[in-house]
Design an enzyme around this catalytic site. Structure first.
Site, PDB file in Angstrom:
ATOM      1  CB  THR A  88      -4.498   1.044  -9.560  1.00 40.23           C
ATOM      2  OG1 THR A  88      -3.327   1.819  -9.385  1.00 40.23           O
ATOM      3  CG2 THR A  88      -4.084  -0.312 -10.048  1.00 40.23           C
ATOM      4  NE  ARG A 126       5.068   6.260  -7.579  1.00 40.10           N
ATOM      5  CZ  ARG A 126       3.934   5.553  -7.538  1.00 40.10           C
ATOM      6  NH1 ARG A 126       3.347   5.184  -8.657  1.00 40.10           N
ATOM      7  NH2 ARG A 126       3.382   5.238  -6.408  1.00 40.10           N
ATOM      8  CB  VAL A 127       8.618   2.188 -10.903  1.00 38.25           C
ATOM      9  CG1 VAL A 127       7.911   0.849 -11.055  1.00 38.25           C
ATOM     10  CG2 VAL A 127       9.337   2.568 -12.198  1.00 38.25           C
ATOM     11  N   GLY A 128       5.618   2.595  -9.296  1.00 41.11           N
ATOM     12  CA  GLY A 128       4.868   2.169  -8.118  1.00 41.11           C
ATOM     13  C   GLY A 128       4.878   0.661  -7.971  1.00 41.11           C
ATOM     14  CG  ASP A 129       1.593  -1.023  -5.844  1.00 36.89           C
ATOM     15  OD1 ASP A 129       1.429   0.115  -6.335  1.00 36.89           O
ATOM     16  OD2 ASP A 129       0.645  -1.743  -5.493  1.00 36.89           O
ATOM     17  CB  THR A 169      -5.625  -0.376  -5.828  1.00 35.57           C
ATOM     18  OG1 THR A 169      -5.789   1.049  -5.913  1.00 35.57           O
ATOM     19  CG2 THR A 169      -6.797  -0.962  -5.047  1.00 35.57           C
ATOM     20  N   GLY A 170      -3.436   1.324  -4.130  1.00 35.37           N
ATOM     21  CA  GLY A 170      -3.148   2.224  -3.008  1.00 35.37           C
ATOM     22  C   GLY A 170      -1.835   2.910  -3.323  1.00 35.37           C
ATOM     23  CB  THR A 171       0.143   5.554  -1.661  1.00 37.11           C
ATOM     24  OG1 THR A 171      -1.011   6.388  -1.602  1.00 37.11           O
ATOM     25  CG2 THR A 171       1.344   6.394  -2.033  1.00 37.11           C
ATOM     26  N   GLY A 172       1.578   3.270  -3.960  1.00 39.84           N
ATOM     27  CA  GLY A 172       2.381   2.103  -4.259  1.00 39.84           C
ATOM     28  C   GLY A 172       3.616   1.927  -3.396  1.00 39.84           C
TER      29      GLY A 172
HETATM   30  N1  ASP Z   1      -0.705   1.588  -6.674  1.00 38.41           N
HETATM   31  C1  ASP Z   1      -0.727   2.652  -7.647  1.00 38.41           C
HETATM   32  C2  ASP Z   1       0.618   3.314  -7.677  1.00 38.41           C
HETATM   33  O1  ASP Z   1       1.139   3.610  -6.633  1.00 38.41           O
HETATM   34  C3  ASP Z   1      -1.787   3.665  -7.407  1.00 38.41           C
HETATM   35  C4  ASP Z   1      -3.130   3.145  -6.959  1.00 38.41           C
HETATM   36  O2  ASP Z   1      -3.357   1.964  -6.840  1.00 38.41           O
HETATM   37  O3  ASP Z   1      -4.028   3.953  -6.708  1.00 38.41           O
HETATM   38  O4  ASP Z   1       1.105   3.590  -8.730  1.00 38.41           O
END
Ligand code: ASP
Length: 291
Positions: free
Chosen positions: A161, A189-192, A211-214
């Site tokens: 991200t 799919r919608v992330g954070d 940032t990270g797995t949303g």
């Molecule tokens: N947060 C982002 C998402 O989940 C991915 C990321 O930050 O690496 O879409």
């Protein structure tokens, strides 16, 4: 440099994996950060600077956002982005938008030209078209695998991200975040990233980009949770540590960047690495991916 206090930080995603070479992205982050610093020193608004920085990163193809995004499980790219203007608590976002060059600028236009906070999917694209935003042309030719992501990881939730936070010389704060999401994500799919309070937050005291797995950042309400902890008296670093610990407790990891109204910057992650850079009214620019 300016006598007035300002501060800026950006991230290029917490999906960085040890042993890989991110030097081209680091070079690019330095360049964007130097430009952001110079703009802030000249009196630019925090909102303009975070949009500028995120747009540069989206267009570069070096990060999992904009040009560096990968197709979802249905074979096409869907993009998420959001922006927040601290002093007036205004926000704009797009989710699952297709094939615009700079989703962050569309998000800003949603904030400024509609009564809404988020537009999604076909409606977001129709809005972007009506507003004359640039589209990518031929998606197959435009999108490119970002540096540090291998072909064989496209299916395994590799992610990244981009985001930026800034305090300007008027004391105003802003935050912006943009992503192509997780590789191989389900269609729709919608992330954070486009969710205000999860991936992005800014008010008169603090600006935050995650940032990270949303999914984990949504489930912890990460960005607003940092703000609430700071409001309750925690230091910025402690607030971020606690929220990242909550993310870890649920099974995720990632990183958070933040700047407060005093110009304090934190860039903390509990993943293997986070591409990141910062600058303030001094001369030096900090750039790193790992510890
Ligand atoms: N947060 C982002 C998402 O989940 C991915 C990321 O930050 O690496 O879409």
């Amino acid at each position: 440099m300016s006598n007035k206090r300002f501060a800026f930080a950006l991230h290029g995603g917490a999906g960085a994996r040890s042993g890989r070479d991110y030097s081209v992205a680091e070079y690019h982050m330095r360049d964007v950060t130097e430009n952001a610093r110079d703009r802030l020193a000249s009196g630019a608004r925090a909102l303009d600077v975070v949009e500028y920085a995120v747009a540069q990163m989206e267009s570069s193809g070096l990060y999992v956002a904009g040009r560096g995004s990968a197709p979802n499980s249905a074979g096409y790219v869907e993009l998420d982005a959001s922006i927040m203007d601290g002093p007036v608590s205004a926000a704009g976002a797009v989710s699952c938008i297709r094939d615009v060059v700079n989703p962050i600028s569309v998000a800003r236009r949603v904030m400024e030209a509609t009564p809404h906070v988020m537009l999604s999917g076909a409606g977001a694209l129709a809005f972007a078209r009506a507003q004359g935003f640039e589209e990518v042309g031929e998606p197959k030719k435009y999108y490119t695998l970002p540096i540090g992501v291998n072909e064989d990881e496209i299916e395994d939730q590799a992610h990244g991200t981009v985001g930026a936070v800034a305090l300007d010389t008027s004391g105003e704060l802003a935050a912006a975040t943009s992503t192509g999401g997780t590789f191989g994500k389900l269609e729709g799919r919608v992330g954070d990233t486009p969710i205000i309070g999860a991936g992005t937050w800014a008010d008169s005291e603090i600006a935050i980009s995650c940032t990270g797995t949303g999914e984990y950042f949504i489930r912890t309400g990460a960005a607003l949770s940092v703000e609430c902890r700071v409001r309750a008296g925690a230091s910025l670093s402690r607030a971020i540590d606690e929220v990242l610990a909550d993310v870890r407790h649920l099974g995720g990891d990632g990183g958070i960047i933040a700047v407060d109204s005093m110009g304090r910057v934190e860039m903390i992650y509990n993943s293997e690495g986070m591409k990141r850079a910062s600058a303030d009214s001094g001369d030096s620019v900090f750039v790193a991916t790992f510890d």
